[in-house]
Write an enzyme that holds these catalytic residues in place. Sequence first.
Site, PDB file in Angstrom:
ATOM      1  CB  SER A  75      -0.915   0.010   1.228  1.00 47.03           C
ATOM      2  OG  SER A  75      -0.138   0.154   2.410  1.00 47.03           O
ATOM      3  CD  GLU A 115       3.635  -2.467  -7.743  1.00 45.98           C
ATOM      4  OE1 GLU A 115       2.766  -1.556  -7.813  1.00 45.98           O
ATOM      5  OE2 GLU A 115       3.377  -3.615  -7.400  1.00 45.98           O
ATOM      6  CB  CYS A 169      -1.124  -3.252  -7.420  1.00 49.09           C
ATOM      7  SG  CYS A 169       0.017  -4.287  -8.326  1.00 49.09           S
TER       8      CYS A 169
END
Length: 511
Positions: free
Chosen positions: A239, A260, A294
């Site tokens: 996150s 990332e 994601c």
Amino acid sequence: MQSVLEKLGLAGENPGVFCGEWRGGGAKIDKYSPIDGRKLASVRTTSDEDYEEVVRRAQEAFLKWRVTPGPVRGETVRRLGNALREHKRELGQLVTMESGKIVAEGEGEVQEMIDICDLAVGQSRMLYGLTIQSERPHHRLMEQWHPLGIVAIITAFNFPVAVWSWNAALAAVCGDACIWKPSEKTPLTAIAVTKIAERVCRDTDVDPAIFSLAIGDGPSVGEKLAKDHRIALVSATGSVRMGMQVAPTVGSRLGKTLLELGGNNALIVAPSADVDLATQSIFFGAVGTAGQRCTSTRRVIMHESVAGKVRTKLMSAYKSVPIGNPLEKKTLMGPLIDKQAVDLIQQSIAKLKAEGGEVLYGGDKLDVPGGCYMKPCLANAKPDMEILQHETFGPLLYLMTYRDFDEAIAIHNNVPQGLSSAIFTNDMRESEKFVSAVGSDCGIANVNTGTSGAEIGGAFGGEKNTGGGRESGSDSWKSYMRRQTNTINFSKELPLAQGIQFGDDAGSANA
């Protein structure tokens, strides 16, 4: 279930620390499947003593591994890829049992590991530096790349094994030792993969501590890795909130990070789009992995002329999606990772309604004993809603409209995250503008294919709050190495750069 665990070397209780030997003196984690609430196994986590031994052994392994020729390192990674091929079915099933993603996606994740091993093997012979023209006669200017050190790899639950391999396979051929901190929500897949890597290393007479493992929570492992001066690079996937904690901690010791983080991915449907193709892509992007990628499609920005058709097709798909046990082949959407994840989606839906949004379909919790299921949610939204600024990690899709293409791009870019993006159009000007400097501001920008499902050959990652890191393909291998510039003088003179003359003998500077 028991057969899968046994084939992968897992027992009822498992040590969750590996540093050339298996240990685990920390707290015990009981892992329950999100499919039906059944207990899969227990794991012993990392104690303070375990952590120190993991880092010590990783450093020891690195000192030997860094002087191993790159192609020889590649041979170990080649064998790792082959071992993963042999265990693809069982490992894919374990991914499903532990994370809840459907079998096709679980096995697909293992295939990603195999593919990145293949890529890394080739890269092991292509760790190129440059030869540069020197301004001084009889000098050679060049750069080369050396192994970096210990790489900490922090991964998330939604891709419990693939993201480790994106980092570890490349770091290994670059000469680094890796310490893996997986999500505490998916510890068993991490143990199974590490056992496979251990066997490969022992078979190739390599110190298996190059693939170390430290299972534990943020304070017991993650924060220590971020603060530890012995860790050359922290690669963290998760996150934005997690990245905001990791980055300043590592930065305070001038360490390196590869981040990332979250995505708030949008897909534009233009007037000329193939609507059937677009809606198929949106459906997979929003519902696949129960919206827990994601790169999942979160926002759809439709031109007014096609909005009605897109909504109708999506409504039909959403109403017919098979939800249930992800181990069954007919299932297209399994459970979310846990009940807390379901509750967070419910809170987002409530915020959407409070801001004037409209739920078109779904969003309901499903009463499955022990399971963490819900119906995917389709909703109308407005671009200026505050809820749209946040990544909602689940099957909640926001639909909105536009009139002018520049307006669509502005809506698209008006979020803090910048991971993946897509446009469906048959207008060349629109497609080219979308991938230009004034188009999508994301690290990934696709035309006539969706936001989800990136290939390992391209560098993966995004901009803005997504963190700026790149994993997997292209030249991302450079993240795992240190660059060195070399000047070699093979003359009998000592000319200085920029023609500088220094001292009585400076005439040689003009040679």
